[in-house]
Scaffold this motif. Sequence first.
Motif, PDB file in Angstrom:
ATOM      1  N   LYS A  40      18.657 118.662  14.012  1.00 21.12           N
ATOM      2  CA  LYS A  40      18.938 116.671  13.657  1.00 21.12           C
ATOM      3  C   LYS A  40      17.596 117.915  12.336  1.00 21.12           C
ATOM      4  O   LYS A  40      16.536 118.564  12.733  1.00 21.12           O
ATOM      5  N   VAL A  41      17.163 117.519  11.394  1.00 23.05           N
ATOM      6  CA  VAL A  41      16.520 118.086  10.461  1.00 23.05           C
ATOM      7  C   VAL A  41      15.862 116.506   9.150  1.00 23.05           C
ATOM      8  O   VAL A  41      16.801 115.697   9.533  1.00 23.05           O
ATOM      9  N   ILE A  42      15.561 116.797   8.425  1.00 21.94           N
ATOM     10  CA  ILE A  42      14.742 116.647   7.054  1.00 21.94           C
ATOM     11  C   ILE A  42      14.796 117.022   5.999  1.00 21.94           C
ATOM     12  O   ILE A  42      14.068 118.145   5.600  1.00 21.94           O
ATOM     13  N   ALA A  43      15.459 116.598   4.465  1.00 19.85           N
ATOM     14  CA  ALA A  43      15.716 116.979   3.815  1.00 19.85           C
ATOM     15  C   ALA A  43      14.652 116.160   2.961  1.00 19.85           C
ATOM     16  O   ALA A  43      14.438 115.380   2.889  1.00 19.85           O
ATOM     17  N   ARG A  44      14.614 116.694   1.814  1.00 16.74           N
ATOM     18  CA  ARG A  44      14.084 116.408   0.314  1.00 16.74           C
ATOM     19  C   ARG A  44      15.520 116.733  -1.174  1.00 16.74           C
ATOM     20  O   ARG A  44      16.218 117.554  -1.029  1.00 16.74           O
ATOM     21  N   VAL A  45      15.345 114.858  -1.616  1.00 20.77           N
ATOM     22  CA  VAL A  45      17.297 115.047  -1.962  1.00 20.77           C
ATOM     23  C   VAL A  45      16.811 115.578  -3.529  1.00 20.77           C
ATOM     24  O   VAL A  45      15.934 115.025  -4.222  1.00 20.77           O
ATOM     25  N   PRO A  46      17.225 116.715  -3.704  1.00 20.75           N
ATOM     26  CA  PRO A  46      16.939 117.411  -5.161  1.00 20.75           C
ATOM     27  C   PRO A  46      16.992 115.766  -6.458  1.00 20.75           C
ATOM     28  O   PRO A  46      18.311 115.430  -6.322  1.00 20.75           O
ATOM     29  N   GLY A  47      16.731 116.278  -6.983  1.00 20.15           N
ATOM     30  CA  GLY A  47      16.288 115.249  -8.776  1.00 20.15           C
ATOM     31  C   GLY A  47      16.206 113.651  -8.315  1.00 20.15           C
ATOM     32  O   GLY A  47      16.212 113.450  -9.234  1.00 20.15           O
ATOM     33  N   ALA A  48      15.669 113.379  -6.631  1.00 21.25           N
ATOM     34  CA  ALA A  48      16.367 111.745  -6.519  1.00 21.25           C
ATOM     35  C   ALA A  48      13.585 112.054  -6.715  1.00 21.25           C
ATOM     36  O   ALA A  48      13.347 112.647  -6.761  1.00 21.25           O
ATOM     37  N   GLY A  49      13.666 110.693  -7.246  1.00 22.02           N
ATOM     38  CA  GLY A  49      12.149 109.938  -7.336  1.00 22.02           C
ATOM     39  C   GLY A  49      11.430 110.702  -8.481  1.00 22.02           C
ATOM     40  O   GLY A  49      10.313 110.913  -8.074  1.00 22.02           O
TER      41      GLY A  49
ATOM     42  N   ASN B  75      28.936 120.123   9.852  1.00 24.90           N
ATOM     43  CA  ASN B  75      28.678 118.949  10.597  1.00 24.90           C
ATOM     44  C   ASN B  75      27.361 118.315   9.713  1.00 24.90           C
ATOM     45  O   ASN B  75      27.833 117.509   8.854  1.00 24.90           O
ATOM     46  N   LEU B  76      26.426 118.772  10.020  1.00 24.55           N
ATOM     47  CA  LEU B  76      25.256 118.683   9.451  1.00 24.55           C
ATOM     48  C   LEU B  76      25.213 118.732   7.815  1.00 24.55           C
ATOM     49  O   LEU B  76      24.997 118.419   6.942  1.00 24.55           O
ATOM     50  N   ARG B  77      26.144 120.204   7.472  1.00 21.96           N
ATOM     51  CA  ARG B  77      26.833 120.703   6.105  1.00 21.96           C
ATOM     52  C   ARG B  77      26.881 119.634   5.505  1.00 21.96           C
ATOM     53  O   ARG B  77      26.900 118.925   4.013  1.00 21.96           O
ATOM     54  N   ALA B  78      27.627 118.897   6.257  1.00 20.99           N
ATOM     55  CA  ALA B  78      29.068 117.758   5.038  1.00 20.99           C
ATOM     56  C   ALA B  78      28.471 116.717   4.991  1.00 20.99           C
ATOM     57  O   ALA B  78      27.804 115.685   4.076  1.00 20.99           O
ATOM     58  N   THR B  79      26.888 116.386   6.032  1.00 16.08           N
ATOM     59  CA  THR B  79      25.854 114.955   5.864  1.00 16.08           C
ATOM     60  C   THR B  79      25.293 115.381   4.386  1.00 16.08           C
ATOM     61  O   THR B  79      25.019 114.593   4.203  1.00 16.08           O
ATOM     62  N   LEU B  80      24.283 116.344   5.060  1.00 14.41           N
ATOM     63  CA  LEU B  80      23.892 116.456   3.953  1.00 14.41           C
ATOM     64  C   LEU B  80      24.179 117.417   2.250  1.00 14.41           C
ATOM     65  O   LEU B  80      23.489 116.214   1.401  1.00 14.41           O
ATOM     66  N   ALA B  81      25.694 117.486   2.115  1.00 17.64           N
ATOM     67  CA  ALA B  81      26.478 117.248   1.282  1.00 17.64           C
ATOM     68  C   ALA B  81      26.347 115.399   0.852  1.00 17.64           C
ATOM     69  O   ALA B  81      26.633 115.548  -0.593  1.00 17.64           O
ATOM     70  N   ALA B  82      26.680 114.965   1.425  1.00 12.95           N
ATOM     71  CA  ALA B  82      27.399 113.539   1.163  1.00 12.95           C
ATOM     72  C   ALA B  82      25.936 112.656   0.755  1.00 12.95           C
ATOM     73  O   ALA B  82      26.181 111.980  -0.295  1.00 12.95           O
TER      74      ALA B  82
ATOM     75  N   LYS C 216      14.860 100.818  -0.434  1.00 13.18           N
ATOM     76  CA  LYS C 216      15.598  99.909   0.533  1.00 13.18           C
ATOM     77  C   LYS C 216      16.417 101.797   1.297  1.00 13.18           C
ATOM     78  O   LYS C 216      17.148 102.128   0.670  1.00 13.18           O
ATOM     79  N   PRO C 217      16.067 101.580   2.591  1.00 17.52           N
ATOM     80  CA  PRO C 217      16.708 102.976   3.669  1.00 17.52           C
ATOM     81  C   PRO C 217      18.614 102.429   3.143  1.00 17.52           C
ATOM     82  O   PRO C 217      19.133 101.976   2.980  1.00 17.52           O
ATOM     83  N   GLU C 218      18.912 103.590   2.100  1.00 17.37           N
ATOM     84  CA  GLU C 218      20.442 103.686   2.156  1.00 17.37           C
ATOM     85  C   GLU C 218      20.956 104.147   3.077  1.00 17.37           C
ATOM     86  O   GLU C 218      20.775 105.722   3.983  1.00 17.37           O
ATOM     87  N   PRO C 219      22.146 103.909   4.134  1.00 16.62           N
ATOM     88  CA  PRO C 219      22.839 104.869   5.005  1.00 16.62           C
ATOM     89  C   PRO C 219      23.918 105.990   4.190  1.00 16.62           C
ATOM     90  O   PRO C 219      24.529 105.702   2.993  1.00 16.62           O
ATOM     91  N   ILE C 220      23.719 107.046   4.922  1.00 18.58           N
ATOM     92  CA  ILE C 220      24.230 108.079   4.600  1.00 18.58           C
ATOM     93  C   ILE C 220      25.641 108.513   5.455  1.00 18.58           C
ATOM     94  O   ILE C 220      25.128 108.884   7.252  1.00 18.58           O
ATOM     95  N   PHE C 221      26.883 108.493   5.287  1.00 19.03           N
ATOM     96  CA  PHE C 221      27.757 108.924   5.918  1.00 19.03           C
ATOM     97  C   PHE C 221      28.819 110.483   5.496  1.00 19.03           C
ATOM     98  O   PHE C 221      29.090 110.210   3.904  1.00 19.03           O
ATOM     99  N   PRO C 222      28.863 111.347   6.026  1.00 15.63           N
ATOM    100  CA  PRO C 222      29.625 112.257   5.514  1.00 15.63           C
ATOM    101  C   PRO C 222      31.430 111.633   4.838  1.00 15.63           C
ATOM    102  O   PRO C 222      31.877 111.010   6.258  1.00 15.63           O
ATOM    103  N   ALA C 223      31.944 112.426   4.210  1.00 18.00           N
ATOM    104  CA  ALA C 223      33.895 111.883   3.873  1.00 18.00           C
ATOM    105  C   ALA C 223      34.333 111.883   5.463  1.00 18.00           C
ATOM    106  O   ALA C 223      35.032 110.842   5.104  1.00 18.00           O
ATOM    107  N   ASP C 224      33.897 112.993   5.556  1.00 18.99           N
ATOM    108  CA  ASP C 224      35.084 112.800   7.141  1.00 18.99           C
ATOM    109  C   ASP C 224      34.293 112.041   8.473  1.00 18.99           C
ATOM    110  O   ASP C 224      34.164 113.285   9.781  1.00 18.99           O
ATOM    111  N   ARG C 225      33.461 111.204   8.355  1.00 18.16           N
ATOM    112  CA  ARG C 225      33.064 110.303   9.464  1.00 18.16           C
ATOM    113  C   ARG C 225      33.821 110.892  10.880  1.00 18.16           C
ATOM    114  O   ARG C 225      35.227 110.648  11.186  1.00 18.16           O
TER     115      ARG C 225
END
Length: 132
Positions: A123-132, A59-66, A3-12
């Motif tokens: 806007k970007v697409i990233a691969r989540v390390p260690g997932a899948g 903002n991108l860095r914070a979203t990726l980090a989340a 199921k798709p999971e929404p991601i938000f940075p700590a300081d939305r």
Amino acid sequence: MPKPEPIFPADRHALYEAHGYSAAIRSGDLLFVSGQVGSRPDGSPEPDFARQVELAFDNLRATLAAAGCGFDDLLDVTTFHTDPEQQFETIMAVKNRIFPDPPYPNWTAVGVTWLAGFDFEIKVIARVPGAG
């Protein structure tokens, strides 16, 4: 399929609520990040263009980090520019600081006429390390 999971940075920032979208959606080992702009905490555009570009990357860095990602995990980058010819040098200076060495992510730059008061969006697409 997970199921798709929404991601938000700590300081939305206020834009997510004001316009009803997620900062990113994680699906399996992929992260699809919505366009990030150089907004102030209240969602308004940063008027200084160089600072606006830096804030968009922040903002991108914070979203990726989340999602447990970083710039090294990027697979696909798309940027939107209201005046590419005049903005190119400023954007490249920031880009070169963030991606100083190969391998570089693939990158598509698109000239547009409107970005809701902003002059740059990424806007970007990233691969989540260690997932899948």
